[in-house]
Design a protein around this motif. Structure first.
Motif, short mmCIF file in Angstrom:
data_model
loop_
_atom_site.label_atom_id
_atom_site.label_comp_id
_atom_site.label_asym_id
_atom_site.label_seq_id
_atom_site.Cartn_x
_atom_site.Cartn_y
_atom_site.Cartn_z
N MET A 1 -27.24 -46.71 8.05
CA MET A 1 -26.71 -46.88 6.68
C MET A 1 -26.35 -48.34 6.52
N ALA A 2 -26.74 -48.92 5.37
CA ALA A 2 -26.50 -50.35 5.12
C ALA A 2 -25.20 -50.49 4.34
N ILE A 3 -24.46 -51.51 4.72
CA ILE A 3 -23.15 -51.77 4.07
C ILE A 3 -23.33 -52.93 3.11
N ASP A 4 -22.78 -52.62 1.83
CA ASP A 4 -22.84 -53.67 0.82
C ASP A 4 -21.55 -54.45 0.89
N TRP A 5 -21.61 -55.58 1.54
CA TRP A 5 -20.42 -56.38 1.77
C TRP A 5 -19.86 -56.95 0.48
N TRP A 6 -20.65 -57.24 -0.45
CA TRP A 6 -20.15 -57.74 -1.71
C TRP A 6 -19.36 -56.67 -2.46
N THR A 7 -19.91 -55.50 -2.41
CA THR A 7 -19.18 -54.42 -3.10
C THR A 7 -17.87 -54.15 -2.40
N LEU A 8 -17.89 -54.15 -1.06
CA LEU A 8 -16.65 -53.93 -0.30
C LEU A 8 -15.64 -55.02 -0.56
N ALA A 9 -16.16 -56.23 -0.66
CA ALA A 9 -15.24 -57.35 -0.92
C ALA A 9 -14.61 -57.23 -2.29
N LEU A 10 -15.47 -56.88 -3.28
CA LEU A 10 -14.93 -56.76 -4.64
C LEU A 10 -13.89 -55.62 -4.73
N GLN A 11 -14.21 -54.51 -4.07
CA GLN A 11 -13.25 -53.39 -4.09
C GLN A 11 -11.94 -53.79 -3.41
N THR A 12 -12.10 -54.57 -2.34
CA THR A 12 -10.88 -55.03 -1.65
C THR A 12 -10.06 -55.93 -2.55
N ILE A 13 -10.80 -56.81 -3.22
CA ILE A 13 -10.10 -57.72 -4.14
C ILE A 13 -9.44 -56.92 -5.25
N ASN A 14 -10.15 -55.92 -5.77
CA ASN A 14 -9.58 -55.11 -6.85
C ASN A 14 -8.33 -54.37 -6.37
N PHE A 15 -8.42 -53.87 -5.14
CA PHE A 15 -7.25 -53.14 -4.58
C PHE A 15 -6.05 -54.06 -4.45
N LEU A 16 -6.27 -55.27 -3.93
CA LEU A 16 -5.19 -56.23 -3.78
C LEU A 16 -4.62 -56.61 -5.13
N VAL A 17 -5.50 -56.76 -6.10
CA VAL A 17 -5.00 -57.11 -7.45
C VAL A 17 -4.15 -55.98 -8.00
N VAL A 18 -4.65 -54.74 -7.77
CA VAL A 18 -3.87 -53.60 -8.28
C VAL A 18 -2.52 -53.53 -7.59
N VAL A 19 -2.55 -53.77 -6.26
CA VAL A 19 -1.28 -53.75 -5.51
C VAL A 19 -0.36 -54.83 -6.02
N TRP A 20 -0.90 -56.02 -6.29
CA TRP A 20 -0.04 -57.12 -6.80
C TRP A 20 0.50 -56.80 -8.17
N LEU A 21 -0.39 -56.22 -8.99
CA LEU A 21 0.06 -55.88 -10.34
C LEU A 21 1.14 -54.79 -10.30
N LEU A 22 0.92 -53.78 -9.44
CA LEU A 22 1.94 -52.72 -9.34
C LEU A 22 3.24 -53.26 -8.82
N SER A 23 3.14 -54.18 -7.83
CA SER A 23 4.36 -54.76 -7.30
C SER A 23 5.08 -55.60 -8.33
N LYS A 24 4.34 -56.31 -9.12
CA LYS A 24 4.97 -57.22 -10.09
C LYS A 24 5.49 -56.52 -11.31
N PHE A 25 4.69 -55.58 -11.80
CA PHE A 25 5.06 -54.99 -13.10
C PHE A 25 5.64 -53.57 -12.98
N LEU A 26 5.59 -52.93 -11.84
CA LEU A 26 6.11 -51.57 -11.73
C LEU A 26 7.14 -51.45 -10.60
N TYR A 27 6.80 -51.80 -9.41
CA TYR A 27 7.71 -51.59 -8.28
C TYR A 27 8.95 -52.44 -8.39
N ARG A 28 8.80 -53.72 -8.73
CA ARG A 28 9.98 -54.61 -8.81
C ARG A 28 10.94 -54.17 -9.92
N PRO A 29 10.43 -53.84 -11.15
CA PRO A 29 11.37 -53.37 -12.18
C PRO A 29 12.08 -52.07 -11.78
#
Length: 245
Positions: A1-29
């Motif tokens: 099975m071939a791994i799409d590293w770009w897709t994995l990277a983008l998903q990782t980036i999206n996850f980190l962004v979501v985590v940052w957004l949740l931390s900034k706008f939801l968890y901290r308040p």
């Protein structure tokens, strides 16, 4: 099975962004709200503790004041009781003194009245004795011997046949004896007149003569079972009884 590293990277980036957004706008308040709520709860708890401590202090102060008031009331009650006892003793002592004075005055008054009454009674008794003596003598208590026999005869004439029969029977017994008692001894002549008088009214029988100064005057005919009194003493007694009625 071939791994799409770009897709994995983008998903990782999206996850980190979501985590940052949740931390900034939801968890901290949310954390800030929780911390503020905890701070408010702590402040409320501290305020409640302060109020509890203040209430306990107020309660202790109230209890202390109540105990002090109770002690004061007991002291005032004891003081009032002592004062009432003292006043009661004063009143009783004053009453005793007044009663003693009244009793003393009453005794003195009674003694004075007793002396006055005694003097009055002494005079009245003397007058009464004199009146009794005059009354008895006026009724014939100090009659001469013939007059006395006449009075005895009148008395016997007034008796019923039954009474005379009883006297004769009392005089006629074998051992019967009629005693004629006078205040002073009778002479031979006087005794003879009495014997004739008795024989005329009661028949023959034994007769003796005696003297008794207590009868004062007059005479008494003492049968075996009865006495006929014509003495001054008897008349005095009857006169005294009449004056009392």
């Amino acid at each position: 099975m071939a791994i799409d590293w770009w897709t994995l990277a983008l998903q990782t980036i999206n996850f980190l962004v979501v985590v940052w957004l949740l931390s900034k706008f939801l968890y901290r308040p949310i954390r800030r709200v929780i911390e503020e709520r905890e701070a408010a709860d702590q402040k409320a708890a501290e305020a409640a503790q302060e109020k509890t401590e203040a209430a306990d202090a107020a309660r202790e102060e109230f209890e202390a004041k109540r105990a002090e008031l109770s002690q004061t009331l007991r002291e005032e009650e004891a003081k009032l009781q002592t004062q009432m006892e003292n006043e009661r003793e004063d009143v009783l002592e004053k009453a005793r003194k007044e009663a003693d004075k009244l009793l003393s005055d009453a005794r003195a008054q009674i003694e004075t009245e007793r002396h006055k009454t005694f003097e009055t009674l002494r005079d009245q008794i003397a007058d009464l004795a004199q009146d009794l003596a005059f009354k008895a003598l006026a009724e014939g208590g100090n009659l001469e011997e013939p007059e006395l026999l006449a009075r005895v005869s009148d008395y016997l004439d007034g008796l019923s046949e039954a009474d005379m029969a009883d006297l004769r029977a009392d005089f006629a017994g074998a051992s019967a004896e009629l005693k004629i008692v006078t205040a002073t001894p009778l002479s031979t002549t006087e005794q003879s007149r009495w014997r004739n008088f008795v024989s005329e009214h009661f028949g023959d029988g034994k007769i003796s003569f005696e003297t008794d100064p207590d009868i004062i005057g007059g005479a008494e005919l003492r049968f075996a079972h009865s006495v006929l009194s014509f003495s001054v003493a008897d008349r005095l007694r009857r006169a005294a009884a009449e004056l009392k009625m």
